[in-house]
Structure formats: structure tokens, C-alpha cells
Design a protein around this motif. Sequence first.
Motif, PDB file in Angstrom:
ATOM      1  N   ASP A 114     -40.869 -41.861  39.371  1.00 14.65           N
ATOM      2  CA  ASP A 114     -41.288 -40.463  39.466  1.00 14.65           C
ATOM      3  C   ASP A 114     -42.636 -40.311  40.145  1.00 14.65           C
ATOM      4  OD1 ASP A 114     -39.013 -39.314  38.293  1.00 14.65           O
ATOM      5  OD2 ASP A 114     -39.771 -39.696  36.276  1.00 14.65           O
ATOM      6  N   ARG A 173     -37.003 -38.849  29.517  1.00 15.17           N
ATOM      7  CA  ARG A 173     -36.644 -38.698  30.933  1.00 15.17           C
ATOM      8  C   ARG A 173     -35.225 -39.208  31.180  1.00 15.17           C
ATOM      9  NH1 ARG A 173     -36.147 -36.437  35.144  1.00 15.17           N
ATOM     10  NH2 ARG A 173     -37.140 -37.012  37.117  1.00 15.17           N
ATOM     11  N   ARG A 179     -39.359 -38.596  47.384  1.00 14.20           N
ATOM     12  CA  ARG A 179     -38.920 -39.533  46.347  1.00 14.20           C
ATOM     13  C   ARG A 179     -39.392 -40.926  46.720  1.00 14.20           C
ATOM     14  NH1 ARG A 179     -32.853 -38.460  46.895  1.00 14.20           N
ATOM     15  NH2 ARG A 179     -33.641 -37.786  48.922  1.00 14.20           N
ATOM     16  N   SER A 224     -39.364 -47.242  34.648  1.00 11.64           N
ATOM     17  CA  SER A 224     -38.538 -46.210  35.271  1.00 11.64           C
ATOM     18  C   SER A 224     -37.304 -45.938  34.433  1.00 11.64           C
ATOM     19  CB  SER A 224     -38.109 -46.653  36.675  1.00 11.64           C
ATOM     20  OG  SER A 224     -37.196 -45.723  37.236  1.00 11.64           O
TER      21      SER A 224
END
Length: 275
Positions: free
Chosen positions: A196, A109, A133, A167
Motif C-alpha cells: 500500500d 486490510r 500502485r 502486505s
Amino acid sequence: MSQKKMGFTTGEFARLCGVKRHTLFYYDEIGIFSPALRGENGYRYYAPAQIEVFHVIAALKELGMPLAEIRSYLDRRSPAALLELLDREQAALARKLAGLERIRRLMGRKAELTRRAMALTPGRVELEDQPDRWYVVTPAAGITDQEKFAHVMARHLEYCDAHGVDSPYALGALMPTAAARQGDWDGYTSCYTQVDQPPAGVELFTAPAGRYLVYCHAGSFDTVREGYARLFAHAGERGLQLGPWVLEDVLLDELCCKGYDQYLLKLSVAVLGEI
């Protein structure tokens, strides 16, 4: 009696097992693996059956088992002890694999986010449609001072660690739109980490889905005020009504940049409508 009939010499056995002779000497010294017999000349001789035992030791060591635990197992080995050992090591290996898979996902990611950031063109004000978000936040005040920010950042990272927040995003900061318009650069209210998926049991700030006015700034935090000015100037020219918060995200940071002046920052503020 010949040496071959007595067994393998240390050098021969080391070559058969793919290790160095001093490894066998050390294992003998600590009592974990000793030669089957010693000749009258003081030479060590290993039996063919010991090859399998040595490979068991090597396999357990590869799993991360300390030599003292391996010795303890070998001293009390039995079918029941083997089952206990295998069950315990399988569980430990499953935990390690889960941890490695988590790291693999985060790395993938992070690579994806870095490629996206590299494709951006700094210095342009644009409209973007954004999904919902989520941000794990730590309240703060006056975090433009580097020393204060360091304390807030440490507290925030400690909070994330304590709540299992993983994250790939760098830390960001939340600035009230009104404070930025007035040039109050001590007006930051929080630092945050984007996630996410919203984790349970943590304090979250949600940026709702919608249209956002965004600006990518190439440079340090000291010069990002120029980005705010361009953002607000564009909104004024287009007659756009802006939301109450500006999200200040760090897209490229110290992890890949040599110095603040090479950072890439992104400012995002919701567009509520036209004035």
C-alpha cells in the motif's frame, strides 16, 4: 495451635488465588514459591502476606517471563530491582503491542480486500481508473512450472522478510503484454507482492495511475489464458493500445479457497490510448 492461626492450607490458598493445588506443589518443588511453614503433620501452610507475592508471580508469568527469571527476581528483589524489572518489561510489552497492532492492521486490510474480491463479477472485461500502485518484485523466468515457481516464491518471500515488507496481498506475477499475445506462457518476468505504501530500500515496480483494462478470472492458473484471450480480444474490438505489462493478481487463493479451481485472478493492463 489451630490450622487457621498457622495459616492457609494448600487447598485454601489455591482457592484464594484461583489456581489448582498442583500449581502450588510445583512452585514449591522448583523453589519459586514455598509455604511460609510446614506443620508437624507435614502440611503446608501459607501466610496471608504470600497472596500478594503469588499475584506478582502470576502477573510476571502472564507477561511471558520464564519461571526461572521470576525466581531470580524474587531471590534478589529490592526497589531498585523492581524498577529495573518494570522498565524492561514495559519495553518488551511495547514491542509486543506494536507487533500486535501491525497484525491487526494487516488482518483488517486483508478482510477489506477479501470483501472487495467477493463483490466482483468474474468473466467480464471492464475499464478501471487506478491510482499509483507499488509492487516489490523478484526477477524470474519461466515460472509457469510449479516447481520453478515454488523456488521463486520462496526466494521472494525471504527477500520480503529480510526487508520488513508486510502486505495483505497475495503473490502476483508480471507478464509482458507481447509475450502473452504470442502465447509465450513461459514469459513471466517477475513475481511480486503489492504494497500500500512504497517501502524504502527495496526493488519496486510501479504501475502508474491511469485507465486499465481488467478481467477477473474464476479458476486456476492453468485456465487463466482464457482471460488473456478475452482481454486482448476486447482491446482489439475497441481499438485500444495496451501497455507493455499485464499484472496478474491473485485476489482469492489457498487461504480461503479449497483448490486452484476456486481461485479468483485479476488481469490488469494499462490503456495507453486508441489505435
